[in-house]
Design a protein around this motif. Structure first.
Motif, PDB file in Angstrom:
ATOM      1  N   ARG A 201       0.852  -1.197   0.000  1.00  7.42           N
ATOM      2  CA  ARG A 201       0.000   0.000   0.000  1.00  7.42           C
ATOM      3  C   ARG A 201       0.882   1.239   0.000  1.00  7.42           C
ATOM      4  NH1 ARG A 201      -4.481  -2.120   4.422  1.00  7.42           N
ATOM      5  NH2 ARG A 201      -4.781  -4.072   3.297  1.00  7.42           N
ATOM      6  N   ARG A 202       0.315   2.324  -0.547  1.00  7.04           N
ATOM      7  CA  ARG A 202       1.069   3.577  -0.575  1.00  7.04           C
ATOM      8  C   ARG A 202       1.050   4.240   0.796  1.00  7.04           C
ATOM      9  NH1 ARG A 202       2.485   6.135  -5.427  1.00  7.04           N
ATOM     10  NH2 ARG A 202       1.399   5.253  -7.225  1.00  7.04           N
ATOM     11  N   ASP A 203       1.587   3.553   1.780  1.00  5.90           N
ATOM     12  CA  ASP A 203       1.622   4.148   3.115  1.00  5.90           C
ATOM     13  C   ASP A 203       2.910   4.934   3.287  1.00  5.90           C
ATOM     14  OD1 ASP A 203      -0.780   3.470   4.268  1.00  5.90           O
ATOM     15  OD2 ASP A 203      -0.080   1.504   4.928  1.00  5.90           O
ATOM     16  N   GLU A 204       2.814   6.033   4.020  1.00  6.66           N
ATOM     17  CA  GLU A 204       4.017   6.775   4.389  1.00  6.66           C
ATOM     18  C   GLU A 204       4.795   5.874   5.349  1.00  6.66           C
ATOM     19  OE1 GLU A 204       5.984   9.866   3.389  1.00  6.66           O
ATOM     20  OE2 GLU A 204       3.830  10.270   3.190  1.00  6.66           O
ATOM     21  N   VAL A 205       6.075   5.602   5.028  1.00  8.46           N
ATOM     22  CA  VAL A 205       6.848   4.696   5.882  1.00  8.46           C
ATOM     23  C   VAL A 205       7.243   5.404   7.171  1.00  8.46           C
ATOM     24  CG1 VAL A 205       8.969   3.360   6.069  1.00  8.46           C
ATOM     25  CG2 VAL A 205       7.701   3.366   3.922  1.00  8.46           C
ATOM     26  N   ASP A 206       6.859   4.811   8.297  1.00 11.67           N
ATOM     27  CA  ASP A 206       7.294   5.337   9.598  1.00 11.67           C
ATOM     28  C   ASP A 206       7.443   4.168  10.572  1.00 11.67           C
ATOM     29  OD1 ASP A 206       4.771   4.659  10.554  1.00 11.67           O
ATOM     30  OD2 ASP A 206       3.967   6.683  10.328  1.00 11.67           O
ATOM     31  N   ALA A 207       7.520   4.452  11.841  1.00 11.55           N
ATOM     32  CA  ALA A 207       7.827   3.399  12.813  1.00 11.55           C
ATOM     33  C   ALA A 207       6.761   2.296  12.850  1.00 11.55           C
ATOM     34  CB  ALA A 207       7.989   4.000  14.199  1.00 11.55           C
ATOM     35  N   THR A 208       5.551   2.593  12.388  1.00 11.56           N
ATOM     36  CA  THR A 208       4.500   1.574  12.431  1.00 11.56           C
ATOM     37  C   THR A 208       3.922   1.252  11.057  1.00 11.56           C
ATOM     38  OG1 THR A 208       2.899   3.319  12.965  1.00 11.56           O
ATOM     39  CG2 THR A 208       3.780   2.069  14.816  1.00 11.56           C
ATOM     40  N   HIS A 209       4.457   1.831   9.994  1.00 19.84           N
ATOM     41  CA  HIS A 209       3.937   1.563   8.650  1.00 19.84           C
ATOM     42  C   HIS A 209       5.053   1.254   7.652  1.00 19.84           C
ATOM     43  CE1 HIS A 209       0.648   3.931  10.441  1.00 19.84           C
ATOM     44  NE2 HIS A 209      -0.123   3.161   9.697  1.00 19.84           N
ATOM     45  N   LEU A 210       4.797   0.277   6.801  1.00 21.64           N
ATOM     46  CA  LEU A 210       5.685  -0.002   5.677  1.00 21.64           C
ATOM     47  C   LEU A 210       4.839  -0.025   4.414  1.00 21.64           C
ATOM     48  CD1 LEU A 210       7.765  -3.026   7.059  1.00 21.64           C
ATOM     49  CD2 LEU A 210       8.602  -0.716   6.653  1.00 21.64           C
ATOM     50  N   GLY A 324       9.931  -7.884  20.283  1.00 17.96           N
ATOM     51  CA  GLY A 324      10.150  -6.778  21.207  1.00 17.96           C
ATOM     52  C   GLY A 324      10.740  -5.537  20.562  1.00 17.96           C
ATOM     53  N   ILE A 325      10.455  -5.302  19.272  1.00 23.02           N
ATOM     54  CA  ILE A 325      10.952  -4.066  18.654  1.00 23.02           C
ATOM     55  C   ILE A 325       9.807  -3.066  18.562  1.00 23.02           C
ATOM     56  CG2 ILE A 325      12.834  -5.080  17.330  1.00 23.02           C
ATOM     57  CD1 ILE A 325      10.937  -5.072  14.896  1.00 23.02           C
ATOM     58  N   SER A 326      10.141  -1.771  18.572  1.00 23.91           N
ATOM     59  CA  SER A 326       9.082  -0.775  18.510  1.00 23.91           C
ATOM     60  C   SER A 326       9.069  -0.053  17.165  1.00 23.91           C
ATOM     61  CB  SER A 326       9.265   0.233  19.649  1.00 23.91           C
ATOM     62  OG  SER A 326      10.565   0.763  19.563  1.00 23.91           O
ATOM     63  N   ASP A 327      10.024  -0.392  16.290  1.00 28.38           N
ATOM     64  CA  ASP A 327      10.062   0.233  14.968  1.00 28.38           C
ATOM     65  C   ASP A 327       9.969  -0.851  13.896  1.00 28.38           C
ATOM     66  OD1 ASP A 327      10.719   1.525  12.577  1.00 28.38           O
ATOM     67  OD2 ASP A 327      11.969   2.992  13.642  1.00 28.38           O
ATOM     68  N   ILE A 328       8.866  -0.807  13.145  1.00 28.07           N
ATOM     69  CA  ILE A 328       8.598  -1.864  12.151  1.00 28.07           C
ATOM     70  C   ILE A 328       9.673  -1.916  11.071  1.00 28.07           C
ATOM     71  CG2 ILE A 328       7.197  -0.452  10.580  1.00 28.07           C
ATOM     72  CD1 ILE A 328       5.267  -2.836  10.376  1.00 28.07           C
ATOM     73  N   ARG A 329      10.375  -0.801  10.860  1.00 22.42           N
ATOM     74  CA  ARG A 329      11.380  -0.744   9.801  1.00 22.42           C
ATOM     75  C   ARG A 329      12.532  -1.718  10.034  1.00 22.42           C
ATOM     76  NH1 ARG A 329      11.176   5.734   9.820  1.00 22.42           N
ATOM     77  NH2 ARG A 329      11.106   5.235  12.022  1.00 22.42           N
ATOM     78  N   MET A 330      12.714  -2.114  11.305  1.00 23.72           N
ATOM     79  CA  MET A 330      13.787  -3.074  11.583  1.00 23.72           C
ATOM     80  C   MET A 330      13.552  -4.396  10.853  1.00 23.72           C
ATOM     81  SD  MET A 330      14.847  -2.493  15.501  1.00 23.72           S
ATOM     82  CE  MET A 330      16.499  -3.040  15.167  1.00 23.72           C
ATOM     83  N   LEU A 331      12.296  -4.672  10.520  1.00 18.06           N
ATOM     84  CA  LEU A 331      11.985  -5.932   9.833  1.00 18.06           C
ATOM     85  C   LEU A 331      12.487  -5.954   8.394  1.00 18.06           C
ATOM     86  CD1 LEU A 331       8.341  -6.634  11.065  1.00 18.06           C
ATOM     87  CD2 LEU A 331      10.444  -7.746  11.826  1.00 18.06           C
ATOM     88  N   THR A 332      12.787  -4.755   7.841  1.00 19.75           N
ATOM     89  CA  THR A 332      13.225  -4.739   6.441  1.00 19.75           C
ATOM     90  C   THR A 332      14.612  -4.163   6.253  1.00 19.75           C
ATOM     91  OG1 THR A 332      12.140  -2.607   6.128  1.00 19.75           O
ATOM     92  CG2 THR A 332      10.882  -4.545   5.500  1.00 19.75           C
ATOM     93  N   GLU A 333      15.220  -3.649   7.324  1.00 20.20           N
ATOM     94  CA  GLU A 333      16.504  -2.971   7.160  1.00 20.20           C
ATOM     95  C   GLU A 333      17.693  -3.920   7.067  1.00 20.20           C
ATOM     96  OE1 GLU A 333      16.369  -0.215  10.373  1.00 20.20           O
ATOM     97  OE2 GLU A 333      15.513   1.378   9.139  1.00 20.20           O
ATOM     98  N   ASN A 334      17.467  -5.203   7.383  1.00 22.34           N
ATOM     99  CA  ASN A 334      18.537  -6.202   7.315  1.00 22.34           C
ATOM    100  C   ASN A 334      19.761  -5.857   8.161  1.00 22.34           C
ATOM    101  OD1 ASN A 334      17.093  -7.893   5.674  1.00 22.34           O
ATOM    102  ND2 ASN A 334      17.832  -6.902   3.807  1.00 22.34           N
ATOM    103  N   ASP A 335      19.512  -5.272   9.318  1.00 22.31           N
ATOM    104  CA  ASP A 335      20.604  -4.982  10.251  1.00 22.31           C
ATOM    105  C   ASP A 335      20.975  -6.278  10.961  1.00 22.31           C
ATOM    106  OD1 ASP A 335      22.202  -4.270  12.409  1.00 22.31           O
ATOM    107  OD2 ASP A 335      21.180  -2.332  12.669  1.00 22.31           O
ATOM    108  N   LEU A 336      22.233  -6.707  10.752  1.00 19.18           N
ATOM    109  CA  LEU A 336      22.644  -8.004  11.293  1.00 19.18           C
ATOM    110  C   LEU A 336      22.581  -8.071  12.816  1.00 19.18           C
ATOM    111  CD1 LEU A 336      25.593  -9.122   9.009  1.00 19.18           C
ATOM    112  CD2 LEU A 336      23.290 -10.082   9.158  1.00 19.18           C
ATOM    113  N   ARG A 337      22.741  -6.885  13.464  1.00 19.43           N
ATOM    114  CA  ARG A 337      22.675  -6.899  14.936  1.00 19.43           C
ATOM    115  C   ARG A 337      21.290  -7.347  15.396  1.00 19.43           C
ATOM    116  NH1 ARG A 337      24.383  -0.860  15.837  1.00 19.43           N
ATOM    117  NH2 ARG A 337      22.976  -0.828  14.041  1.00 19.43           N
ATOM    118  N   PHE A 338      20.280  -7.005  14.602  1.00 17.61           N
ATOM    119  CA  PHE A 338      18.913  -7.425  14.912  1.00 17.61           C
ATOM    120  C   PHE A 338      18.671  -8.868  14.454  1.00 17.61           C
ATOM    121  CE2 PHE A 338      14.491  -7.620  13.076  1.00 17.61           C
ATOM    122  CZ  PHE A 338      13.827  -7.748  14.292  1.00 17.61           C
TER     123      PHE A 338
END
Ligand code: DAH
Length: 344
Positions: A201-210, A324-338
């Motif tokens: 969806r054309r959602d504005e990407v923020d801590a709770t939307h992708l 236990g994350i509060s920012d949905i963007r972590m699911l797509t950022e591919n940060d290895l620490r996460f």
């Protein structure tokens, strides 16, 4: 013949000794192989001697036969023993230059993404209820995504501002509900499927939307399917996923493709003890069956004979709570620490 047997025995034993003492273990192994052929091969001396049995008298045969057998056994055992010793020697030599007390080279192994882990768990639970997995394309037609799902042309979900349209009129599916339609058009009832997949969806990407998220669709169609079946299925699923103490609430709602429709909230201490809206569901609207019948050219989905329930979960919010994350963007950022916190 008897003396030839004794002779052959001595000859073989000394040949084996000589062969096994050849310069290098490798050469000795070769020499032993040749010795084995020389004595035990098809045209080897022992085999040739055995052919002489034919000219023996009936009385002599058993004893000579036995002696020949013994000869074969002795020579075979001697060869085997030498060969085993040489192999051990070769192994020891190979390992001699390796210090096995040194630390090894660690190989990096990946792990599964928390969303993948969640989908796997959900699929396992639904499989136990007899659900099969269905699939459909991410690039969808308006008909599969909206029209067939009783979503009229002026519905806000179809707005250019909310949906990614391609120049040819197709679009990135706004929900996995299109897979309901694809499944029913291709198969007559009974149907019992789940379909995990991406939605856009054309959602504005923020801590709770992708702009891209993950859903899991479910559909059951058969004679006599009712609201109790829907509630029982959803409750079983969440109790399996989060434990029997999980509270589940069905709130009346509206979806164009189900009637009646509900939103599903759950509350569990393990997810913070707050009500969380996770899914939509309802009884399949007869208007959807009518569209499917039209596309199939039959009346396999006759609403007088069959009924069905459907549901759709958003999995990202669940994955956020589970990890236990509060920012949905972590699911797509591919940060290895996460990502490396979730061993496969
Ligand atoms: N497709 C809906 C959405 O994305 C969710 C949904 C609601 C799916 C009700 C269903 C359903 O199958 O019956 O918001």
């Amino acid at each position: 013949m008897e003396s030839r047997i004794t002779e052959l025995k001595e000859e073989a034993i000394s040949a084996i000794e000589v062969a096994s003492a050849v310069s290098t273990p490798k050469a000795a192994q070769e020499a032993l192989k040749e010795t084995r052929i020389r004595f035990l091969g098809k045209t080897g001396s022992i085999s040739l001697l055995s052919e002489g049995m034919r000219s023996l008298t009936k009385e002599e045969r058993p004893r000579i036969g036995q002696l020949l057998n013994e000869l074969r056994n002795i020579v075979t055992a001697a060869l085997d023993e030498k060969e085993a010793a040489l192999t051990a020697l070769a192994d020891a030599a190979a390992f001699a230059s390796i210090d096995t007390s040194l630390p090894g080279t660690a190989s990096l192994s990946g792990s599964l993404h928390p969303l993948t882990l969640l989908v796997d768990r959900a699929v396992q639970i639904f499989r136990r209820l007899g659900f099969a997995i269905a699939d459909g394309p991410d690039i969808e037609t308006e008909w599969h995504c909206f029209d067939a799902l009783n979503t009229p042309a002026d519905h806000p979900a179809r707005n250019e501002q909310d949906t990614f349209y391609l120049p040819d009129g197709r679009l990135l599916r706004t929900h996995t509900s299109s897979i309901q339609i694809r499944t029913m058009v291709a198969n007559p009832p009974p149907i019992r499927i789940i379909a995990p997949g991406a939605a856009y969806r054309r959602d504005e990407v923020d801590a709770t939307h992708l702009a891209q998220f993950t859903q899991m669709e479910g559909l059951t169609v058969a004679p006599g399917v009712n609201l109790g079946d829907l509630k029982g299925t959803i409750e079983f699923f969440f109790h399996e996923l989060f434990g029997p103490g999980t509270e589940i609430r069905f709130r009346p709602h509206f979806f164009p493709f189900t009637e009646p429709s509900y939103e599903i909230d759950i509350r569990t201490e393990s997810l913070g003890g707050k009500w969380m809206e996770l899914a939509g569901c309802g009884m399949v609207d007869p208007a959807v069956f009518a569209e499917v019948n039209k596309a199939r050219g039959d009346d396999a989905y006759d609403p007088e004979r069959i009924s069905g329930f459907a549901f759709g979960f958003g999995l990202d919010r669940l994955a956020m709570n589970l990890t236990g994350i509060s920012d949905i963007r972590m699911l797509t950022e591919n940060d290895l620490r996460f990502l490396s916190r979730f061993p496969a």
